[in-house]
Design a protein around this motif. Structure first.
Motif, PDB file in Angstrom:
ATOM      1  N   ASP A  97      70.770  25.765  -1.461  1.00  0.00           N
ATOM      2  CA  ASP A  97      69.521  26.209  -2.069  1.00  0.00           C
ATOM      3  C   ASP A  97      69.788  27.221  -3.181  1.00  0.00           C
ATOM      4  O   ASP A  97      70.568  28.173  -3.000  1.00  0.00           O
ATOM      5  CB  ASP A  97      68.637  26.843  -0.991  1.00  0.00           C
ATOM      6  CG  ASP A  97      67.387  27.474  -1.574  1.00  0.00           C
ATOM      7  OD1 ASP A  97      66.551  26.729  -2.100  1.00  0.00           O
ATOM      8  OD2 ASP A  97      67.270  28.710  -1.507  1.00  0.00           O
ATOM      9  N   LEU A  98      69.159  27.036  -4.323  1.00  0.00           N
ATOM     10  CA  LEU A  98      69.371  27.917  -5.468  1.00  0.00           C
ATOM     11  C   LEU A  98      69.030  29.367  -5.140  1.00  0.00           C
ATOM     12  O   LEU A  98      69.840  30.272  -5.326  1.00  0.00           O
ATOM     13  CB  LEU A  98      68.530  27.437  -6.656  1.00  0.00           C
ATOM     14  CG  LEU A  98      68.510  28.370  -7.868  1.00  0.00           C
ATOM     15  CD1 LEU A  98      69.884  28.478  -8.498  1.00  0.00           C
ATOM     16  CD2 LEU A  98      67.481  27.913  -8.889  1.00  0.00           C
ATOM     17  N   VAL A  99      67.821  29.596  -4.657  1.00  0.00           N
ATOM     18  CA  VAL A  99      67.373  30.963  -4.397  1.00  0.00           C
ATOM     19  C   VAL A  99      68.226  31.613  -3.320  1.00  0.00           C
ATOM     20  O   VAL A  99      68.609  32.781  -3.433  1.00  0.00           O
ATOM     21  CB  VAL A  99      65.893  30.987  -4.000  1.00  0.00           C
ATOM     22  CG1 VAL A  99      65.458  32.399  -3.630  1.00  0.00           C
ATOM     23  CG2 VAL A  99      65.033  30.461  -5.133  1.00  0.00           C
ATOM     24  N   GLY A 100      68.548  30.859  -2.283  1.00  0.00           N
ATOM     25  CA  GLY A 100      69.377  31.406  -1.214  1.00  0.00           C
ATOM     26  C   GLY A 100      70.731  31.848  -1.720  1.00  0.00           C
ATOM     27  O   GLY A 100      71.236  32.920  -1.337  1.00  0.00           O
ATOM     28  N   ASN A 101      71.321  31.052  -2.597  1.00  0.00           N
ATOM     29  CA  ASN A 101      72.620  31.409  -3.158  1.00  0.00           C
ATOM     30  C   ASN A 101      72.522  32.593  -4.107  1.00  0.00           C
ATOM     31  O   ASN A 101      73.419  33.435  -4.150  1.00  0.00           O
ATOM     32  CB  ASN A 101      73.227  30.203  -3.874  1.00  0.00           C
ATOM     33  CG  ASN A 101      73.894  29.231  -2.920  1.00  0.00           C
ATOM     34  OD1 ASN A 101      74.788  29.596  -2.165  1.00  0.00           O
ATOM     35  ND2 ASN A 101      73.453  27.978  -2.934  1.00  0.00           N
ATOM     36  N   ILE A 102      71.425  32.656  -4.865  1.00  0.00           N
ATOM     37  CA  ILE A 102      71.223  33.815  -5.750  1.00  0.00           C
ATOM     38  C   ILE A 102      71.125  35.091  -4.925  1.00  0.00           C
ATOM     39  O   ILE A 102      71.734  36.120  -5.258  1.00  0.00           O
ATOM     40  CB  ILE A 102      69.955  33.629  -6.611  1.00  0.00           C
ATOM     41  CG1 ILE A 102      70.184  32.547  -7.663  1.00  0.00           C
ATOM     42  CG2 ILE A 102      69.568  34.945  -7.293  1.00  0.00           C
ATOM     43  CD1 ILE A 102      68.956  32.225  -8.499  1.00  0.00           C
ATOM     44  N   LYS A 103      70.362  35.029  -3.855  1.00  0.00           N
ATOM     45  CA  LYS A 103      70.219  36.202  -2.982  1.00  0.00           C
ATOM     46  C   LYS A 103      71.570  36.631  -2.414  1.00  0.00           C
ATOM     47  O   LYS A 103      71.925  37.812  -2.413  1.00  0.00           O
ATOM     48  CB  LYS A 103      69.270  35.887  -1.821  1.00  0.00           C
ATOM     49  CG  LYS A 103      67.830  35.687  -2.188  1.00  0.00           C
ATOM     50  CD  LYS A 103      67.057  35.407  -0.908  1.00  0.00           C
ATOM     51  CE  LYS A 103      65.667  34.906  -1.189  1.00  0.00           C
ATOM     52  NZ  LYS A 103      64.958  34.535   0.057  1.00  0.00           N
ATOM     53  N   GLU A 104      72.316  35.652  -1.915  1.00  0.00           N
ATOM     54  CA  GLU A 104      73.587  35.960  -1.266  1.00  0.00           C
ATOM     55  C   GLU A 104      74.579  36.583  -2.242  1.00  0.00           C
ATOM     56  O   GLU A 104      75.222  37.597  -1.938  1.00  0.00           O
ATOM     57  CB  GLU A 104      74.175  34.683  -0.665  1.00  0.00           C
ATOM     58  CG  GLU A 104      75.451  34.913   0.125  1.00  0.00           C
ATOM     59  CD  GLU A 104      75.953  33.663   0.813  1.00  0.00           C
ATOM     60  OE1 GLU A 104      77.150  33.632   1.151  1.00  0.00           O
ATOM     61  OE2 GLU A 104      75.162  32.709   1.002  1.00  0.00           O
TER      62      GLU A 104
END
Length: 278
Positions: A97-104
């Protein structure tokens, strides 16, 4: 050294935004981490996990890797073409997931800025605006810089900052002035005075005194149409960057009574900077 996260799909929109990321990195002495995220195909299967799917996924992953590897030199070429080849670049290719990876990554790398390319009518609109961008802003501590599709980099000389002259706005302005100084830019602090406004003259005088030695001008414009006033202001003052405070309630909402920035971003072709409240 500060860190900038640059999610990219290698489209022309993203490549255009990359120039802004490079210029920002130069002015705040930062390195850039590029991020490309891909998802494996979704297969509806009620009979378990067939072995051939493993082969399909392997092919997809290899294809994504080869494509990504081929794009990296193009980013370096953009940097060299803008005399910014000295900017430190590193690259991440991740599945999921794009957002999940950005957050991480934002948390792991302690990212200071996230630079996003945006489209106005389709494509990245749903990825980088609306609820997705709201999610990114609400779950990272990074400042987010959104670059519209048709916004081509030019020297940043004038920055508009919409304000209600509250303590949260003051802290955000101090943060913005540090960025503006790196670009040798003037900050225009704009307050749109509507019939329901409660700005007191003593408050404005206090701000003017506090920032008297900074490269900032204060503008009070009376108009009941806040959105229209801001759009007009960006045109008449030749604004190169529009900065707004991100309130935690939702994506850049709370500054006014409606989702101002989500509406403005479809009309203006200048970058929008979302600052966090303290």
């Amino acid at each position: 050294m500060k860190k900038i996260l640059f999610p990219t799909d290698f489209s022309e929109v993203s490549k255009n935004a990359f120039v802004y990321a490079l210029k920002l990195a130069e002015n705040i002495d930062a390195e850039i981490i590029t991020l490309h995220v891909y998802e494996l195909p979704v297969v509806n299967n009620t009979d378990g996990f067939p072995s051939y799917l493993v082969e399909i996924y392997d092919v997809v992953e290899l294809s994504q890797f080869e494509s990504y590897k081929g794009q990296i030199p193009l980013l370096r070429d953009i940097a060299e073409a803008n005399n910014l080849g000295h900017i430190k670049l590193s690259h991440e290719l991740l599945m999921g997931d794009l957002v999940g990876n950005i957050k991480e990554i934002s948390k792991k790398e302690q990212i200071d800025y996230i630079v996003l390319g945006t489209k106005g009518a389709s494509g990245l609109k749903e990825t980088f605006l609306g609820s997705t961008a709201s999610d990114v802003l609400s779950n990272t501590d990074a400042i987010v810089l959104a670059i519209p599709e048709k916004s081509h980099y030019s020297q940043i000389k004038n920055i508009a900052f919409t304000s209600r002259f509250r303590e949260k706005d003051r802290a955000a302005l101090l943060k913005l002035l540090k960025l503006a100084n790196g670009f040798a830019a003037k900050v225009h602090c704009l307050y749109v005075k509507t019939p329901s406004s409660d700005l007191k003259e003593v408050v404005l005088a206090d701000w003017q005194l506090l920032f008297k030695n900074e490269n900032v001008d204060f503008h009070i414009v009376e108009n009941e149409n806040v959105e229209e006033t801001i759009l007009h202001f960006t045109e008449t003052e030749n604004i190169d960057l529009l900065a707004m405070l991100h309130y935690k309630r939702s994506f850049l909402e709370g500054l006014f009574h409606f989702s101002l920035t989500k509406k403005i971003v479809h009309h203006v072709q200048i970058p929008i900077l979302a600052l966090h409240e303290n």
